[in-house]
Design a protein around this motif. Structure first.
Motif, short mmCIF file in Angstrom:
data_model
loop_
_atom_site.label_atom_id
_atom_site.label_comp_id
_atom_site.label_asym_id
_atom_site.label_seq_id
_atom_site.Cartn_x
_atom_site.Cartn_y
_atom_site.Cartn_z
N ARG A 82 54.72 47.55 31.34
CA ARG A 82 54.14 48.13 32.56
C ARG A 82 55.22 48.73 33.45
NH1 ARG A 82 50.63 43.77 35.63
NH2 ARG A 82 52.68 42.82 35.70
N TYR A 127 56.79 46.92 35.81
CA TYR A 127 56.84 46.23 37.10
C TYR A 127 56.34 44.79 36.95
CZ TYR A 127 51.77 47.18 37.37
OH TYR A 127 50.42 47.25 37.12
N CYS A 130 59.25 47.23 41.00
CA CYS A 130 59.65 48.09 39.89
C CYS A 130 60.83 47.46 39.16
CB CYS A 130 60.03 49.48 40.42
SG CYS A 130 60.64 50.60 39.14
N GLU A 167 49.26 48.27 43.90
CA GLU A 167 49.48 48.35 42.45
C GLU A 167 49.38 49.79 41.96
OE1 GLU A 167 48.53 45.92 38.37
OE2 GLU A 167 47.13 45.72 40.04
N LYS A 168 48.44 50.53 42.50
CA LYS A 168 48.35 51.93 42.11
C LYS A 168 49.59 52.70 42.57
CE LYS A 168 45.24 55.90 42.10
NZ LYS A 168 43.93 56.46 42.57
N LYS A 182 52.54 52.16 40.18
CA LYS A 182 52.35 52.93 38.95
C LYS A 182 52.69 54.40 39.18
CE LYS A 182 48.70 49.94 37.06
NZ LYS A 182 47.26 49.84 36.72
N GLN A 183 52.28 54.92 40.33
CA GLN A 183 52.58 56.31 40.65
C GLN A 183 54.08 56.49 40.90
OE1 GLN A 183 50.11 58.69 40.52
NE2 GLN A 183 51.80 60.17 40.67
N ILE A 236 56.53 54.83 39.47
CA ILE A 236 57.20 54.86 38.16
C ILE A 236 57.03 56.23 37.51
CG2 ILE A 236 57.15 53.91 35.81
CD1 ILE A 236 56.44 51.18 37.12
N LYS A 237 55.85 56.77 37.61
CA LYS A 237 55.59 58.09 37.03
C LYS A 237 56.41 59.17 37.73
CE LYS A 237 51.81 61.32 36.01
NZ LYS A 237 50.36 61.57 36.12
N SER A 273 58.44 57.74 32.75
CA SER A 273 57.59 56.72 32.15
C SER A 273 58.48 55.55 31.76
CB SER A 273 56.86 57.26 30.92
OG SER A 273 57.74 57.38 29.81
#
Length: 254
Positions: A18, A20, A31, A55-56, A59-60, A62-63, A68
């Motif tokens: 993931r 994180y 992260c 959490e969203k 994820k954003q 990291i992107k 990735s």
């Protein structure tokens, strides 16, 4: 500084995939690549017209910042991934969805059967990794002597010098930082293992999110030891610090 090494190496395989971790005590998503944290319950303003829960948001992050997790893991040193340059290139091609024919042409190997052979070897490597992880997980329940200090991700020439126990580390730090680890060094050690232990402690005085000029690096090191130039060189040599080609910027190697 929020030092990343322990968090990264202590993460489960699921957390690594993931990118994180979630810490229940602090209710933070962190992260594993850079250490940036997002607090559960807070809504983050990502763009002018976009809000995200924690959490969203991670994820954003990291992107946006790291591409990735797969891309990051593939760039890690061979001593951690066990991958050859060819295998790393192949996995990048697989990630991009290229066909065996396209990959064979890119690598100039002439035959798709060569690519299929590499696929087979990687699958065998995956099986071995699963068994090894199971063995190590089971061993943790019985091995009372496994108290080795984690190796930092930027380490160069990993060998027996890095076989450092917690007790060894504490003894060395007490010897060379006799006024406490936030104070100055009594002297810089000459033995390799002790040198690594001391450098591991010194790098904690740098913020992993910051970029430093050479003068700023020196200002961090001057209260530690008079010969700060030598220590700065060792931090780079042993993979704790990295720098730009023109030496205008320094940063903690992640």
């Amino acid at each position: 500084m929020d030092y990343q090494e322990d968090r990264f190496w202590d993460a489960s395989s699921e957390d690594l995939k993931r990118g994180y971790t979630y810490e229940h005590e602090t209710e933070q998503f962190t992260c594993l690549i850079c250490g940036k944290a997002f607090q559960k319950g807070i809504i983050y303003k990502w763009t002018e017209d976009m809000l995200m829960e924690a959490e969203k948001a991670i994820k954003q992050h990291i992107k946006d910042e790291h591409g990735s997790v797969l891309e990051y893991l593939l760039t890690m040193n061979k001593k951690y991934t066990g991958l050859t340059e060819v295998q790393r290139t192949l996995l990048s091609c697989f990630k991009d969805g290229q066909s065996d024919k396209e990959i064979a042409k890119q690598l100039d190997v002439g035959s798709t059967s060569t690519i299929r052979t590499h696929r087979f070897k990687l699958k065998e490597k995956e099986k071995q990794a699963k068994v090894f992880l199971a063995i190590m997980d089971l061993l943790k329940k019985t091995d009372q002597q496994d108290d080795l200090v984690q190796i930092h991700k930027g380490a160069t020439q990993v060998d027996e010098r890095y076989a450092i126990t917690t007790k060894e580390r504490e003894k060395v730090l007490n010897t060379y930082f006799n006024k406490g680890v936030d104070g100055p060094l009594t002297k810089f050690p000459s033995k390799e293992k002790r040198k690594i232990i001391v450098l591991q402690q010194i790098i904690r005085r740098f913020d992993s999110d910051n970029k430093y000029t050479e003068m700023e690096v020196n200002e961090v090191l001057k209260p530690i030891i008079d010969d700060f130039v030598t220590v700065r060189r060792y931090l780079i040599e042993y993979g704790f610090l990295d720098r730009s080609k023109d030496c205008s910027e320094y940063w903690v190697k992640k």
